[in-house]
Motif scaffolding. Sequence first.
Motif, mmCIF file in Angstrom:
data_model
loop_
_atom_site.group_PDB
_atom_site.id
_atom_site.type_symbol
_atom_site.label_atom_id
_atom_site.label_comp_id
_atom_site.label_asym_id
_atom_site.label_seq_id
_atom_site.Cartn_x
_atom_site.Cartn_y
_atom_site.Cartn_z
ATOM 1 N N GLY A 23 0.756 -1.242 0.000
ATOM 2 C CA GLY A 23 0.000 0.000 0.000
ATOM 3 C C GLY A 23 0.790 1.297 0.000
ATOM 4 N N LYS A 25 3.256 4.219 -1.581
ATOM 5 C CA LYS A 25 3.480 4.800 -2.908
ATOM 6 C C LYS A 25 4.819 5.521 -2.906
ATOM 7 C CE LYS A 25 -1.401 5.542 -3.965
ATOM 8 N NZ LYS A 25 -1.988 4.913 -2.798
ATOM 9 N N ASP A 44 2.587 6.561 2.953
ATOM 10 C CA ASP A 44 1.729 5.533 3.548
ATOM 11 C C ASP A 44 0.565 6.267 4.188
ATOM 12 O OD1 ASP A 44 0.625 3.250 4.582
ATOM 13 O OD2 ASP A 44 2.164 2.945 6.119
ATOM 14 N N GLU A 45 -0.509 6.407 3.400
ATOM 15 C CA GLU A 45 -1.651 7.229 3.764
ATOM 16 C C GLU A 45 -1.157 8.645 4.056
ATOM 17 O OE1 GLU A 45 -4.064 5.212 6.652
ATOM 18 O OE2 GLU A 45 -4.165 3.415 5.424
ATOM 19 N N GLU A 46 -1.288 9.135 5.293
ATOM 20 C CA GLU A 46 -0.873 10.511 5.565
ATOM 21 C C GLU A 46 0.599 10.612 5.958
ATOM 22 O OE1 GLU A 46 -2.015 9.082 9.693
ATOM 23 O OE2 GLU A 46 -2.766 8.748 7.685
ATOM 24 N N TYR A 47 1.282 9.490 6.137
ATOM 25 C CA TYR A 47 2.678 9.487 6.575
ATOM 26 C C TYR A 47 3.656 9.576 5.410
ATOM 27 C CZ TYR A 47 1.603 8.321 11.381
ATOM 28 O OH TYR A 47 1.149 8.367 12.665
ATOM 29 N N THR A 92 4.060 17.494 7.968
ATOM 30 C CA THR A 92 3.670 16.142 7.575
ATOM 31 C C THR A 92 4.159 15.131 8.605
ATOM 32 O OG1 THR A 92 3.913 16.798 5.263
ATOM 33 C CG2 THR A 92 3.826 14.442 5.705
#
Length: 117
Positions: A23, A25, A44-47, A92
């Motif tokens: 999952g 990117k 990784d999603e918001e990370y 972030t």
Amino acid sequence: MNQTGIVGSHAEKLAVKYLAKHGLKIHKSNFRCRFGEIDLIMLDEEYLVFVEVRYRKHQSFGGALESVDGKKQQKLRRTAEYFLLTYKRTDTPCRFDILCVDGSLTDPFYNWVKNAF
């Protein structure tokens, strides 16, 4: 590129494929600055995930995970800080992962340590 560089590059490509299957990117690879290099920067999603890829064909010189010592961790932190400031991503959430690729590159064993330090 020397043989070590070729092997390392291949291990990093395997790491991108492995992490993408889970999952993540790819955002940037081989980010370099005066403080050091980060092999992979992924989302990784918001990370924002700073990934150190370590390859070991044999365990005779120690495992891949043990090779990320305190000095290496400090270099990675400084390089990540520089990246965050340069690309204005200071708000972030981030983490540092280590992905160990062990054994043969044609049939590797992966050990993914999330939030390693």
